[in-house]
Design a protein around this motif. Structure first.
Motif, PDB file in Angstrom:
ATOM      1  N   ALA A   1       0.858  -1.187   0.000  1.00 21.31           N
ATOM      2  CA  ALA A   1       0.000   0.000   0.000  1.00 21.31           C
ATOM      3  C   ALA A   1       0.893   1.235   0.000  1.00 21.31           C
ATOM      4  O   ALA A   1       1.945   1.250   0.625  1.00 21.31           O
ATOM      5  CB  ALA A   1      -0.904   0.004   1.215  1.00 21.31           C
ATOM      6  N   THR A   2       0.463   2.225  -0.685  1.00 17.18           N
ATOM      7  CA  THR A   2       1.203   3.473  -0.711  1.00 17.18           C
ATOM      8  C   THR A   2       0.563   4.412   0.293  1.00 17.18           C
ATOM      9  O   THR A   2      -0.555   4.876   0.094  1.00 17.18           O
ATOM     10  CB  THR A   2       1.162   4.092  -2.114  1.00 17.18           C
ATOM     11  N   TYR A   3       1.266   4.640   1.380  1.00 15.85           N
ATOM     12  CA  TYR A   3       0.762   5.556   2.405  1.00 15.85           C
ATOM     13  C   TYR A   3       1.588   6.831   2.360  1.00 15.85           C
ATOM     14  O   TYR A   3       2.291   7.190   3.284  1.00 15.85           O
ATOM     15  CB  TYR A   3       0.791   4.891   3.782  1.00 15.85           C
ATOM     16  N   ASP A   4       1.489   7.512   1.228  1.00 13.17           N
ATOM     17  CA  ASP A   4       2.228   8.748   1.020  1.00 13.17           C
ATOM     18  C   ASP A   4       1.380   9.932   1.494  1.00 13.17           C
ATOM     19  O   ASP A   4       0.311   9.755   2.080  1.00 13.17           O
ATOM     20  CB  ASP A   4       2.622   8.889  -0.445  1.00 13.17           C
ATOM     21  N   SER A   5       1.852  11.136   1.237  1.00 12.54           N
ATOM     22  CA  SER A   5       1.163  12.323   1.733  1.00 12.54           C
ATOM     23  C   SER A   5      -0.253  12.455   1.159  1.00 12.54           C
ATOM     24  O   SER A   5      -1.165  12.904   1.863  1.00 12.54           O
ATOM     25  CB  SER A   5       1.980  13.580   1.456  1.00 12.54           C
ATOM     26  N   LEU A   6      -0.454  12.047  -0.083  1.00  7.19           N
ATOM     27  CA  LEU A   6      -1.805  12.107  -0.654  1.00  7.19           C
ATOM     28  C   LEU A   6      -2.745  11.125   0.036  1.00  7.19           C
ATOM     29  O   LEU A   6      -3.905  11.461   0.313  1.00  7.19           O
ATOM     30  CB  LEU A   6      -1.769  11.842  -2.156  1.00  7.19           C
ATOM     31  N   MET A   7      -2.261   9.926   0.325  1.00  9.60           N
ATOM     32  CA  MET A   7      -3.093   8.953   1.029  1.00  9.60           C
ATOM     33  C   MET A   7      -3.366   9.420   2.458  1.00  9.60           C
ATOM     34  O   MET A   7      -4.460   9.240   2.986  1.00  9.60           O
ATOM     35  CB  MET A   7      -2.437   7.571   1.027  1.00  9.60           C
ATOM     36  N   GLN A   8      -2.384  10.041   3.086  1.00 13.01           N
ATOM     37  CA  GLN A   8      -2.590  10.561   4.433  1.00 13.01           C
ATOM     38  C   GLN A   8      -3.676  11.638   4.444  1.00 13.01           C
ATOM     39  O   GLN A   8      -4.527  11.661   5.352  1.00 13.01           O
ATOM     40  CB  GLN A   8      -1.279  11.105   4.992  1.00 13.01           C
ATOM     41  N   LEU A   9      -3.679  12.503   3.438  1.00 13.73           N
ATOM     42  CA  LEU A   9      -4.741  13.507   3.336  1.00 13.73           C
ATOM     43  C   LEU A   9      -6.103  12.851   3.120  1.00 13.73           C
ATOM     44  O   LEU A   9      -7.109  13.287   3.686  1.00 13.73           O
ATOM     45  CB  LEU A   9      -4.448  14.489   2.200  1.00 13.73           C
ATOM     46  N   GLU A  10      -6.138  11.816   2.296  1.00 10.14           N
ATOM     47  CA  GLU A  10      -7.383  11.081   2.067  1.00 10.14           C
ATOM     48  C   GLU A  10      -7.888  10.464   3.366  1.00 10.14           C
ATOM     49  O   GLU A  10      -9.077  10.544   3.683  1.00 10.14           O
ATOM     50  CB  GLU A  10      -7.173  10.001   1.003  1.00 10.14           C
ATOM     51  N   VAL A  11      -6.993   9.853   4.117  1.00 12.54           N
ATOM     52  CA  VAL A  11      -7.376   9.244   5.390  1.00 12.54           C
ATOM     53  C   VAL A  11      -7.884  10.315   6.352  1.00 12.54           C
ATOM     54  O   VAL A  11      -8.921  10.137   7.002  1.00 12.54           O
ATOM     55  CB  VAL A  11      -6.194   8.449   5.998  1.00 12.54           C
ATOM     56  N   ALA A  12      -7.185  11.428   6.442  1.00 12.05           N
ATOM     57  CA  ALA A  12      -7.612  12.510   7.329  1.00 12.05           C
ATOM     58  C   ALA A  12      -9.017  13.000   6.952  1.00 12.05           C
ATOM     59  O   ALA A  12      -9.871  13.194   7.820  1.00 12.05           O
ATOM     60  CB  ALA A  12      -6.608  13.653   7.290  1.00 12.05           C
ATOM     61  N   THR A  13      -9.262  13.171   5.655  1.00 16.06           N
ATOM     62  CA  THR A  13     -10.565  13.624   5.181  1.00 16.06           C
ATOM     63  C   THR A  13     -11.658  12.617   5.515  1.00 16.06           C
ATOM     64  O   THR A  13     -12.742  12.981   5.983  1.00 16.06           O
ATOM     65  CB  THR A  13     -10.528  13.885   3.662  1.00 16.06           C
ATOM     66  N   ARG A  14     -11.382  11.347   5.286  1.00 17.60           N
ATOM     67  CA  ARG A  14     -12.380  10.309   5.596  1.00 17.60           C
ATOM     68  C   ARG A  14     -12.672  10.244   7.093  1.00 17.60           C
ATOM     69  O   ARG A  14     -13.824  10.047   7.504  1.00 17.60           O
ATOM     70  CB  ARG A  14     -11.896   8.945   5.102  1.00 17.60           C
ATOM     71  N   LEU A  15     -11.625  10.394   7.906  1.00 18.24           N
ATOM     72  CA  LEU A  15     -11.826  10.380   9.359  1.00 18.24           C
ATOM     73  C   LEU A  15     -12.642  11.592   9.812  1.00 18.24           C
ATOM     74  O   LEU A  15     -13.519  11.458  10.680  1.00 18.24           O
ATOM     75  CB  LEU A  15     -10.480  10.345  10.078  1.00 18.24           C
ATOM     76  N   GLU A  16     -12.380  12.741   9.233  1.00 19.75           N
ATOM     77  CA  GLU A  16     -13.165  13.931   9.577  1.00 19.75           C
ATOM     78  C   GLU A  16     -14.635  13.707   9.272  1.00 19.75           C
ATOM     79  O   GLU A  16     -15.506  14.044  10.089  1.00 19.75           O
ATOM     80  CB  GLU A  16     -12.637  15.150   8.813  1.00 19.75           C
TER      81      GLU A  16
END
Length: 89
Positions: A42-57
């Motif tokens: 899995a690629t957990y780069d800065s774009l994926m981190q932003l996606e995760v943050a958005t989904r968690l919000e």
């Protein structure tokens, strides 16, 4: 023996489910204190981190920008930040 469902366990389960949804992969055996950047296949780069943050919000009813990439390094760090934000909905 089954694990009792406590608010902390429920929070951890919800966090894990959101991150799994973003990654498209199961985190069943992933230790909560290990960096998600080390997750194989899995690629957990800065774009994926932003996606995760958005989904968690969205999942926890937070304002946009309540979480940032520094909050989503590990499953534990996510849960800790959400607890700091005083109670997910």
């Amino acid at each position: 023996m089954t694990e009792a469902v406590t608010p902390a366990v429920e929070l951890a389960d919800r966090v894990r489910a959101v991150v799994e949804g973003a990654l498209g992969r199961s985190l069943d055996d992933w230790p909560a204190d290990v960096s998600l950047t080390e997750f194989p296949s899995a690629t957990y780069d800065s774009l994926m981190q932003l996606e995760v943050a958005t989904r968690l919000e969205r999942e926890f009813g937070l304002e946009t920008g309540a979480l940032d990439t520094g909050d989503v390094g590990t499953l534990d760090s996510v849960a800790a930040r959400l607890a700091e934000l005083d109670g997910p909905s």
